[in-house]
Design a protein around this motif. Structure first.
Motif, PDB file in Angstrom:
ATOM      1  N   GLY A   1       0.799  -1.222   0.000  1.00  0.00           N
ATOM      2  CA  GLY A   1       0.000   0.000   0.000  1.00  0.00           C
ATOM      3  C   GLY A   1       0.830   1.268   0.000  1.00  0.00           C
ATOM      4  O   GLY A   1       0.298   2.361   0.197  1.00  0.00           O
ATOM      5  N   PHE A   2       2.143   1.125  -0.229  1.00  0.00           N
ATOM      6  CA  PHE A   2       2.997   2.309  -0.287  1.00  0.00           C
ATOM      7  C   PHE A   2       2.479   3.265  -1.355  1.00  0.00           C
ATOM      8  O   PHE A   2       1.920   2.857  -2.347  1.00  0.00           O
ATOM      9  CB  PHE A   2       4.441   1.904  -0.587  1.00  0.00           C
ATOM     10  N   LEU A   3       2.700   4.502  -1.166  1.00  0.00           N
ATOM     11  CA  LEU A   3       2.234   5.605  -1.997  1.00  0.00           C
ATOM     12  C   LEU A   3       0.756   5.910  -1.790  1.00  0.00           C
ATOM     13  O   LEU A   3       0.035   6.207  -2.725  1.00  0.00           O
ATOM     14  CB  LEU A   3       2.514   5.362  -3.490  1.00  0.00           C
ATOM     15  N   SER A   4       0.342   5.824  -0.537  1.00  0.00           N
ATOM     16  CA  SER A   4      -1.014   6.259  -0.232  1.00  0.00           C
ATOM     17  C   SER A   4      -1.113   7.778  -0.339  1.00  0.00           C
ATOM     18  O   SER A   4      -2.183   8.330  -0.397  1.00  0.00           O
ATOM     19  CB  SER A   4      -1.418   5.784   1.171  1.00  0.00           C
ATOM     20  N   GLY A   5       0.027   8.427  -0.386  1.00  0.00           N
ATOM     21  CA  GLY A   5       0.124   9.873  -0.580  1.00  0.00           C
ATOM     22  C   GLY A   5       1.575  10.210  -0.824  1.00  0.00           C
ATOM     23  O   GLY A   5       2.455   9.442  -0.481  1.00  0.00           O
TER      24      GLY A   5
END
Length: 127
Positions: free
Chosen positions: A35-39
């Protein structure tokens, strides 16, 4: 416990170390990176290995977003403790540029690590 060899290179530098890790460390790392790059402010850090085991080392890394276009980077520190009094401990710090697909492939390989004979997981930047 597993003995793991970590080999990494950036555009200008390279490093390698051996370390000991638990069987679950690969899946634990996959869970951290999932889920990396949730922001764009998302940062994920990890550490594997030991800082005090003679002749072995550790790796510490932080994945982060470079820009709003989806460019990623991994700042990776690799170290190895001296095997005896005649040697010096060694270390290097690398900056590795990545694309989201590179990280997705790595996470998939980490999940499979140790299963069905898989003994490698590679984080290879796209050309």
């Amino acid at each position: 416990m597993l003995e793991i060899v970590v080999v990494a290179s950036s555009e200008h530098f390279a490093g390698q170390t051996s370390l000991y890790a638990r069987h679950a460390d690969a899946s634990d790392l996959a869970a951290v990176l999932d889920g990396f790059l949730s922001g764009c402010s998302d940062r994920r850090s990890f550490e594997l290995g030991q800082t005090d085991l003679i002749g072995y080392g550790n790796v510490r890394g932080t994945f982060y977003c470079v820009d709003t276009k989806g460019q990623l980077a991994l700042r990776l520190e690799i170290s190895r403790n001296a095997s005896n009094a005649a040697e010096l401990s060694e270390s290097c710090e690398l900056l590795i540029r990545l694309r989201p697909a590179d990280l997705d492939n790595f996470v998939s390989e980490l999940r499979e690590f140790g299963a069905a004979g898989r003994v490698t997981a590679s984080l290879v930047p796209s050309a």
